[in-house]
Design a protein around this motif. Structure first.
Motif, PDB file in Angstrom:
ATOM      1  N   ASP A 106       1.077  -1.205   0.143  1.00  0.00           N
ATOM      2  CA  ASP A 106      -0.169   0.215   0.129  1.00  0.00           C
ATOM      3  C   ASP A 106       0.780   1.265   0.139  1.00  0.00           C
ATOM      4  O   ASP A 106       0.636   2.140  -0.734  1.00  0.00           O
ATOM      5  N   ASN A 107       2.367   1.544   0.867  1.00  0.00           N
ATOM      6  CA  ASN A 107       2.704   2.265   0.577  1.00  0.00           C
ATOM      7  C   ASN A 107       2.928   2.286  -0.352  1.00  0.00           C
ATOM      8  O   ASN A 107       3.916   3.984  -0.908  1.00  0.00           O
ATOM      9  N   TYR A 108       4.110   1.766  -1.572  1.00  0.00           N
ATOM     10  CA  TYR A 108       4.409   1.796  -2.698  1.00  0.00           C
ATOM     11  C   TYR A 108       3.548   1.829  -3.179  1.00  0.00           C
ATOM     12  O   TYR A 108       3.652   2.975  -4.434  1.00  0.00           O
ATOM     13  N   ILE A 109       2.352   2.071  -2.913  1.00  0.00           N
ATOM     14  CA  ILE A 109       1.136   2.258  -4.354  1.00  0.00           C
ATOM     15  C   ILE A 109       1.023   4.151  -3.919  1.00  0.00           C
ATOM     16  O   ILE A 109       0.715   4.819  -4.883  1.00  0.00           O
ATOM     17  N   GLN A 110       1.090   4.093  -2.917  1.00  0.00           N
ATOM     18  CA  GLN A 110       0.428   6.031  -1.656  1.00  0.00           C
ATOM     19  C   GLN A 110       2.061   6.416  -2.923  1.00  0.00           C
ATOM     20  O   GLN A 110       0.981   8.044  -3.391  1.00  0.00           O
ATOM     21  N   GLN A 111       3.204   6.376  -2.649  1.00  0.00           N
ATOM     22  CA  GLN A 111       4.144   6.948  -2.970  1.00  0.00           C
ATOM     23  C   GLN A 111       4.673   6.454  -4.884  1.00  0.00           C
ATOM     24  O   GLN A 111       4.903   7.224  -5.735  1.00  0.00           O
ATOM     25  N   GLU A 112       3.066   5.612  -5.314  1.00  0.00           N
ATOM     26  CA  GLU A 112       3.213   5.703  -6.839  1.00  0.00           C
ATOM     27  C   GLU A 112       4.966   5.599  -7.227  1.00  0.00           C
ATOM     28  O   GLU A 112       5.848   6.052  -8.525  1.00  0.00           O
ATOM     29  N   ASP A 113       5.084   4.586  -6.784  1.00  0.00           N
ATOM     30  CA  ASP A 113       6.611   3.965  -7.060  1.00  0.00           C
ATOM     31  C   ASP A 113       6.522   2.752  -7.214  1.00  0.00           C
ATOM     32  O   ASP A 113       6.819   1.217  -6.638  1.00  0.00           O
ATOM     33  N   TRP A 114       6.173   2.526  -9.021  1.00  0.00           N
ATOM     34  CA  TRP A 114       5.982   1.313  -9.558  1.00  0.00           C
ATOM     35  C   TRP A 114       7.038   0.350  -9.700  1.00  0.00           C
ATOM     36  O   TRP A 114       6.720  -0.930  -9.586  1.00  0.00           O
ATOM     37  N   GLY A 116       9.746  -0.657  -7.678  1.00  0.00           N
ATOM     38  CA  GLY A 116      10.158  -0.051  -6.055  1.00  0.00           C
ATOM     39  C   GLY A 116       8.976  -1.838  -5.979  1.00  0.00           C
ATOM     40  O   GLY A 116       9.332  -2.792  -5.105  1.00  0.00           O
ATOM     41  N   TYR A 117       7.506  -1.003  -6.433  1.00  0.00           N
ATOM     42  CA  TYR A 117       6.551  -2.182  -5.570  1.00  0.00           C
ATOM     43  C   TYR A 117       6.768  -3.512  -6.594  1.00  0.00           C
ATOM     44  O   TYR A 117       6.971  -4.792  -5.776  1.00  0.00           O
ATOM     45  N   GLU A 118       6.666  -3.630  -7.702  1.00  0.00           N
ATOM     46  CA  GLU A 118       7.298  -4.730  -8.188  1.00  0.00           C
ATOM     47  C   GLU A 118       9.027  -5.839  -7.671  1.00  0.00           C
ATOM     48  O   GLU A 118       8.173  -7.309  -7.916  1.00  0.00           O
ATOM     49  N   ALA A 119       9.711  -4.739  -7.830  1.00  0.00           N
ATOM     50  CA  ALA A 119      10.910  -5.507  -6.434  1.00  0.00           C
ATOM     51  C   ALA A 119      10.072  -6.024  -5.362  1.00  0.00           C
ATOM     52  O   ALA A 119      10.662  -7.089  -5.577  1.00  0.00           O
ATOM     53  N   TYR A 120       9.467  -5.702  -4.696  1.00  0.00           N
ATOM     54  CA  TYR A 120       8.523  -6.038  -3.726  1.00  0.00           C
ATOM     55  C   TYR A 120       7.954  -7.276  -3.735  1.00  0.00           C
ATOM     56  O   TYR A 120       8.270  -8.083  -2.984  1.00  0.00           O
ATOM     57  N   VAL A 121       7.062  -7.364  -5.215  1.00  0.00           N
ATOM     58  CA  VAL A 121       6.550  -8.250  -5.561  1.00  0.00           C
ATOM     59  C   VAL A 121       7.560  -9.593  -5.675  1.00  0.00           C
ATOM     60  O   VAL A 121       7.219 -10.755  -5.132  1.00  0.00           O
ATOM     61  N   ASP A 122       8.513  -9.735  -6.312  1.00  0.00           N
ATOM     62  CA  ASP A 122       9.363 -10.202  -6.265  1.00  0.00           C
ATOM     63  C   ASP A 122      10.209 -10.954  -5.392  1.00  0.00           C
ATOM     64  O   ASP A 122      10.377 -12.105  -5.924  1.00  0.00           O
ATOM     65  N   ALA A 123      10.556 -10.054  -5.017  1.00  0.00           N
ATOM     66  CA  ALA A 123      11.685 -10.338  -3.568  1.00  0.00           C
ATOM     67  C   ALA A 123      11.193 -11.465  -2.554  1.00  0.00           C
ATOM     68  O   ALA A 123      11.467 -11.778  -1.894  1.00  0.00           O
ATOM     69  N   ASN A 124       9.701 -11.025  -2.777  1.00  0.00           N
ATOM     70  CA  ASN A 124       8.856 -11.705  -1.525  1.00  0.00           C
ATOM     71  C   ASN A 124       8.049 -12.563  -1.830  1.00  0.00           C
ATOM     72  O   ASN A 124       7.049 -13.190  -1.151  1.00  0.00           O
ATOM     73  N   ASN A 125       7.639 -13.033  -2.803  1.00  0.00           N
ATOM     74  CA  ASN A 125       7.506 -14.129  -3.996  1.00  0.00           C
ATOM     75  C   ASN A 125       5.308 -14.173  -3.641  1.00  0.00           C
ATOM     76  O   ASN A 125       4.935 -14.772  -3.938  1.00  0.00           O
ATOM     77  N   ILE A 126       5.685 -12.840  -3.853  1.00  0.00           N
ATOM     78  CA  ILE A 126       3.692 -11.914  -3.547  1.00  0.00           C
ATOM     79  C   ILE A 126       2.751 -12.737  -4.685  1.00  0.00           C
ATOM     80  O   ILE A 126       1.903 -13.772  -4.666  1.00  0.00           O
ATOM     81  N   TYR A 127       3.439 -12.795  -5.742  1.00  0.00           N
ATOM     82  CA  TYR A 127       2.921 -13.215  -6.575  1.00  0.00           C
ATOM     83  C   TYR A 127       2.577 -15.246  -6.922  1.00  0.00           C
ATOM     84  O   TYR A 127       1.133 -15.647  -7.702  1.00  0.00           O
TER      85      TYR A 127
END
Length: 257
Positions: A106-114, A116-127
């Motif tokens: 949610d913080n990445y979305i609020q900051q519009e850091d796309w 960073g968002y994708e890197a976080y999803v990838d690093a934490n296996n969210i997908y």
């Protein structure tokens, strides 16, 4: 199985993903395991020949075939369970930190850091997590990944222009083709009527998509020279991939003059 980076369908023998061209990690692991089993097989075969000198050739061939079959079966079983165990561990890890992951995303979305968002999803296996609370975030990863690639290829175009080297694999023409491909996928995703499985997401999170597309179009304007009037009118969002390539090529060449 699915590509770890873009979610496209893969087989264990695909060296790279046919969609995003990223290295297939499962292929690398599979080849390493097959190499180890091959070495085990060669050692076993040598021992069989040494100990079975008086056994008929027919019996020797049968023994070798049995060992090969057992090793191949073991390899298949090991691959299946290792992949399943990996998914179980991933799901457990994400579930244990579910609230923290949601807060960070949610913080990445609020900051519009796309990126960073994708890197976080990838690093934490969210997908690959099956938690329902993360479904919208996983769906949104489809377009943040497109933004990530569009940004990367825009930077490559700039690099090619500054170096004057167009002989590499990622020359300007290829970069433009990739940008058009990911841009088309982004616009298609944002159109709730084209992907039925994402209708609910687009209705609930239109602001996420609109913000991301606006930033993407700022990249196109800044680095590819796309006319601001085409962007402001929304005309660019209605173009096919082929039409996007024509616009990008023409805008980039005009911008160079």
């Amino acid at each position: 199985m699915k590509c770890d980076f873009c979610g496209a369908n893969l087989t264990i023998d695909d060296v790279r993903c046919p969609h995003c061209n990223r290295l297939n990690k499962h292929y690398v692991a599979h080849r390493q395991e097959m190499y180890r089993y091959k070495q085990d097989y060669l050692n076993t075969k040598r021992n069989v020949y040494q100990k079975a000198g008086k056994i008929s050739k027919r019996m020797t061939r049968i023994a070798i075939m049995a060992v090969m079959t057992a090793l191949c079966l073991g390899s298949v079983i090991l691959n299946f369970f290792s992949y399943s165990i990996r998914n179980m561990v991933t799901n457990y890890s994400v579930k244990q930190n579910l609230a923290l992951h949601i807060e960070n995303l949610d913080n990445y979305i609020q900051q519009e850091d796309w990126i960073g968002y994708e890197a976080y999803v990838d690093a934490n296996n969210i997908y690959y997590c099956e938690e329902n609370e993360l479904k919208d975030y996983k769906d949104f990863s489809r377009v943040t990944r497109s933004y990530d690639y569009i940004y990367e290829y825009c930077m490559r175009v700039v690099g090619n222009k500054n170096s004057g080297d167009e002989s590499n694999w990622y020359n300007t023409d290829r970069c433009i083709d990739e940008i058009a491909d990911y841009l088309n996928d982004m616009y298609t995703f944002a159109d709730g009527g084209k992907y039925d499985e994402y209708v609910d997401f687009n209705e609930n999170h239109k602001n996420w998509c609109d913000s991301l597309m606006e930033q993407t179009e700022e990249l196109l304007q800044a680095y590819m020279g796309v006319d601001s009037r085409m962007i402001a009118s929304g005309e660019i969002r209605k173009l096919s991939k082929g039409e996007l390539i024509v616009v990008l090529e023409g805008s980039y060449k005009q911008n160079e003059l």
